[in-house]
Design an enzyme around this catalytic site. Structure first.
Site, PDB file in Angstrom:
ATOM      1  N   ARG A  50       0.821  -1.207   0.000  1.00  0.00           N
ATOM      2  CA  ARG A  50       0.000   0.000   0.000  1.00  0.00           C
ATOM      3  C   ARG A  50       0.864   1.271   0.000  1.00  0.00           C
ATOM      4  O   ARG A  50       2.039   1.232   0.316  1.00  0.00           O
ATOM      5  CB  ARG A  50      -0.921   0.025   1.216  1.00  0.00           C
ATOM      6  CG  ARG A  50      -0.134  -0.020   2.520  1.00  0.00           C
ATOM      7  CD  ARG A  50      -0.988  -0.316   3.734  1.00  0.00           C
ATOM      8  NE  ARG A  50      -0.176  -0.276   4.927  1.00  0.00           N
ATOM      9  CZ  ARG A  50      -0.498   0.361   6.045  1.00  0.00           C
ATOM     10  NH1 ARG A  50      -1.631   1.001   6.135  1.00  0.00           N
ATOM     11  NH2 ARG A  50       0.295   0.345   7.084  1.00  0.00           N
TER      12      ARG A  50
ATOM     13  N   THR B 185      12.729   3.517   8.537  1.00  0.00           N
ATOM     14  CA  THR B 185      12.269   2.829   7.329  1.00  0.00           C
ATOM     15  C   THR B 185      12.657   3.606   6.071  1.00  0.00           C
ATOM     16  O   THR B 185      12.505   4.826   6.020  1.00  0.00           O
ATOM     17  CB  THR B 185      10.736   2.678   7.370  1.00  0.00           C
ATOM     18  OG1 THR B 185      10.404   1.927   8.525  1.00  0.00           O
ATOM     19  CG2 THR B 185      10.211   1.973   6.128  1.00  0.00           C
TER      20      THR B 185
ATOM     21  N   LYS C  63      12.376  -1.334   2.674  1.00  0.00           N
ATOM     22  CA  LYS C  63      11.191  -2.010   2.150  1.00  0.00           C
ATOM     23  C   LYS C  63      11.485  -2.548   0.755  1.00  0.00           C
ATOM     24  O   LYS C  63      11.946  -1.797  -0.119  1.00  0.00           O
ATOM     25  CB  LYS C  63      10.020  -1.022   2.089  1.00  0.00           C
ATOM     26  CG  LYS C  63       9.538  -0.573   3.460  1.00  0.00           C
ATOM     27  CD  LYS C  63       8.765  -1.670   4.173  1.00  0.00           C
ATOM     28  CE  LYS C  63       8.086  -1.160   5.431  1.00  0.00           C
ATOM     29  NZ  LYS C  63       7.335  -2.213   6.135  1.00  0.00           N
TER      30      LYS C  63
ATOM     31  N   ASP D 287      12.523  -5.617   4.729  1.00  0.00           N
ATOM     32  CA  ASP D 287      11.145  -6.035   4.974  1.00  0.00           C
ATOM     33  C   ASP D 287      10.471  -6.217   3.632  1.00  0.00           C
ATOM     34  O   ASP D 287      10.235  -5.245   2.909  1.00  0.00           O
ATOM     35  CB  ASP D 287      10.394  -4.990   5.807  1.00  0.00           C
ATOM     36  CG  ASP D 287       9.023  -5.489   6.239  1.00  0.00           C
ATOM     37  OD1 ASP D 287       8.657  -6.633   5.856  1.00  0.00           O
ATOM     38  OD2 ASP D 287       8.325  -4.766   6.971  1.00  0.00           O
TER      39      ASP D 287
ATOM     40  N   GLU E 183      12.615  -9.620   6.833  1.00  0.00           N
ATOM     41  CA  GLU E 183      11.317  -9.708   7.489  1.00  0.00           C
ATOM     42  C   GLU E 183      10.247 -10.151   6.492  1.00  0.00           C
ATOM     43  O   GLU E 183      10.170  -9.632   5.382  1.00  0.00           O
ATOM     44  CB  GLU E 183      10.997  -8.315   8.048  1.00  0.00           C
ATOM     45  CG  GLU E 183       9.694  -8.215   8.782  1.00  0.00           C
ATOM     46  CD  GLU E 183       9.535  -6.850   9.469  1.00  0.00           C
ATOM     47  OE1 GLU E 183      10.531  -6.099   9.584  1.00  0.00           O
ATOM     48  OE2 GLU E 183       8.418  -6.547   9.873  1.00  0.00           O
TER      49      GLU E 183
ATOM     50  N   ASP F 189       6.590 -11.393  10.579  1.00  0.00           N
ATOM     51  CA  ASP F 189       5.764 -10.243  10.967  1.00  0.00           C
ATOM     52  C   ASP F 189       4.295 -10.607  10.723  1.00  0.00           C
ATOM     53  O   ASP F 189       3.596 -11.001  11.652  1.00  0.00           O
ATOM     54  CB  ASP F 189       6.186  -8.993  10.185  1.00  0.00           C
ATOM     55  CG  ASP F 189       5.383  -7.759  10.581  1.00  0.00           C
ATOM     56  OD1 ASP F 189       4.592  -7.843  11.537  1.00  0.00           O
ATOM     57  OD2 ASP F 189       5.537  -6.698   9.938  1.00  0.00           O
TER      58      ASP F 189
ATOM     59  N   LYS G 121       3.987  -6.693  17.380  1.00  0.00           N
ATOM     60  CA  LYS G 121       3.325  -5.387  17.237  1.00  0.00           C
ATOM     61  C   LYS G 121       2.039  -5.434  18.050  1.00  0.00           C
ATOM     62  O   LYS G 121       1.270  -6.394  17.936  1.00  0.00           O
ATOM     63  CB  LYS G 121       2.968  -5.115  15.767  1.00  0.00           C
ATOM     64  CG  LYS G 121       4.157  -4.871  14.869  1.00  0.00           C
ATOM     65  CD  LYS G 121       3.718  -4.634  13.431  1.00  0.00           C
ATOM     66  CE  LYS G 121       4.924  -4.404  12.542  1.00  0.00           C
ATOM     67  NZ  LYS G 121       4.570  -4.489  11.107  1.00  0.00           N
TER      68      LYS G 121
ATOM     69  N   CYS H 111       5.647  -1.356  14.899  1.00  0.00           N
ATOM     70  CA  CYS H 111       4.348  -0.689  15.010  1.00  0.00           C
ATOM     71  C   CYS H 111       3.771  -0.559  13.620  1.00  0.00           C
ATOM     72  O   CYS H 111       4.441  -0.850  12.642  1.00  0.00           O
ATOM     73  CB  CYS H 111       4.500   0.681  15.665  1.00  0.00           C
ATOM     74  SG  CYS H 111       5.598   1.803  14.775  1.00  0.00           S
TER      75      CYS H 111
ATOM     76  N   ASP I 124       9.639   3.807  14.243  1.00  0.00           N
ATOM     77  CA  ASP I 124      10.043   5.086  13.646  1.00  0.00           C
ATOM     78  C   ASP I 124       8.890   5.916  13.131  1.00  0.00           C
ATOM     79  O   ASP I 124       9.109   7.013  12.636  1.00  0.00           O
ATOM     80  CB  ASP I 124      11.029   4.830  12.502  1.00  0.00           C
ATOM     81  CG  ASP I 124      10.401   4.017  11.379  1.00  0.00           C
ATOM     82  OD1 ASP I 124       9.425   3.296  11.654  1.00  0.00           O
ATOM     83  OD2 ASP I 124      10.884   4.103  10.244  1.00  0.00           O
TER      84      ASP I 124
HETATM   85 MG    MG Z   1       6.872  -5.714   8.550  1.00  0.00          MG
END
Ligand code: MG
Length: 371
Positions: free
Chosen positions: A24, A135, A162, A190, A218, A243, A267, A295, A323
């Site tokens: 997203r 990130t 990412k 991630d 991740e 995750d 999380k 988070c 972050d």
């Molecule tokens: Mg993640």
């Protein structure tokens, strides 16, 4: 100190730059805030963002679950009965983890106020400072390298990059970022479920063979694909972290038993709040497995709660990914946890220490609907 009333608000914070993952693109933080008032005039704060693609929850579902089901289950209870309250919250409704997390956060905030101590101390923590990564969103290679170098210059020593959009491009992205930052920062990836198991093994082996050292990767594959997680974990040297595969303590046990991940990302919005986050940390600790605390894209209310858990369980929660307050144009939350570049500091203020929230729009749910 008895629970007397629950009020709702919406909190929106524009982001400095849009947040992009393989799932997203988002341009603002938008949280449902819940305020739990007690009969002696105290207020506990909790919050939850809508992450429909991860927890299945929307702002509407969070409000409805808290207003109609969770709040009535604990109304009138004494805040001192913390364990009884969290049992009621968890048992009131299945799933709806973010709604439960918002309520638990407010309850722990009140519990700290009751005993005049910060939450991390009540949970047994001694260290008041933790250090987060930052990130780097998915983007063009040059932009990602630029963002990574800027993050290092701002003092961040761990970058969470990412990936997961396109395996070939991901390899190029990571090589370029590694070349520009290897002597300054650790890199964790991630993939946000973006690869197939075979793609994940191929990408990671290619990076490993070309000398790129990664701290961890991740969620390389779909969250529900535990076999796929195990497949990747068995075939690469890079530690694999779960995750989206890990929600509550049961999923953590399942992952550990199957040796399907090396690290677990806790999380609060997935666990249903602080009580289960602590259980996961304890389960992982028993098995010698490390955890990260992370988070969602959320305000510093929920992040404060996560920070207190990380500070309390720092022997197991060795990695911190909190972050998102740094990604907002401003932090509307006063008091609470202090964010200063990579450092997150707890104060000695009771509970979460939140004193005021700017720009909180009150929501009237008296007719059963948010207006
Ligand atoms: Mg993640």
């Amino acid at each position: 100190m008895k629970i007397e009333r629950v009020r709702f608000g919406m909190l929106r914070v524009p982001l400095v730059t849009p947040f992009k993952t393989s799932l997203r693109t988002v341009d603002e933080i938008a949280d449902v805030v819940i305020m739990v008032d007690t009969d002696d005039g105290r207020t506990g704060y909790g919050s939850a963002p809508a992450t429909a693609v991860i927890t299945g929850e929307t702002h509407g579902s969070i409000i409805e679950a808290v207003h109609k089901v969770i709040a009535p289950a604990i109304m009138g209870m004494s805040v001192a009965d913390l364990n009884a309250i969290t049992d009621r919250i968890q048992g009131a409704i299945i799933k709806n983890f973010s709604a439960k997390a918002a309520m638990e956060t407010a309850i722990y905030d009140l519990f700290g106020q009751l005993y005049d101590a910060p939450v991390y101390k009540l949970l047994g923590g001694g260290e008041s400072v933790i250090v987060t990564d930052i990130t780097i969103s998915v983007d063009y290679i040059d932009k990602m390298v630029e963002d990574a170098v800027a993050a290092c210059e701002a003092g961040f020593e761990t970058l969470k990059v990412k990936v997961g959009k396109d395996p070939e491009m991901d390899i190029e992205r990571i090589k370029a970022i590694y070349a520009a930052t290897a002597d300054k920062a650790l890199i964790r990836l991630d993939a946000n479920q973006g690869w197939t198991p075979k793609q994940a093994v191929s990408v990671l082996r290619t990076l490993e063979e070309s000398g790129v050292q990664l701290e961890l990767v991740e969620q390389p594959v779909l969250g529900e694909d535990i076999e796929g997680m195990k497949y990747v974990t068995e075939r690469v040297h890079t530690p694999v972290m779960a995750d989206e595969s890990s929600f509550g303590p049961r999923e953590a046990i399942e992952l550990i038993r199957n040796r399907a991940a090396d690290i677990i990302n806790i999380k609060l919005m997935k666990t249903g709040g602080i009580s289960n986050a602590i259980k996961i940390a304890d389960i992982a600790g028993i098995h010698g497995i490390e955890c990260m605390i992370g988070c969602m894209l959320e305000s510093s209310i929920g992040v404060a709660a996560a920070a207190h858990v990380a500070a309390a369980k720092s022997s197991v929660i060795t990695k911190v990914d909190l972050d998102t307050p740094a990604l907002g144009r401003f932090d509307p939350v006063h008091g609470g946890v202090r964010f200063d570049g990579p450092e997150i500091s707890m104060t000695d203020a009771p509970g979460l220490g939140i004193t005021a929230i700017d720009g909180l729009e009150p929501l009237d749910v008296s007719n059963g609907k948010a207006s």
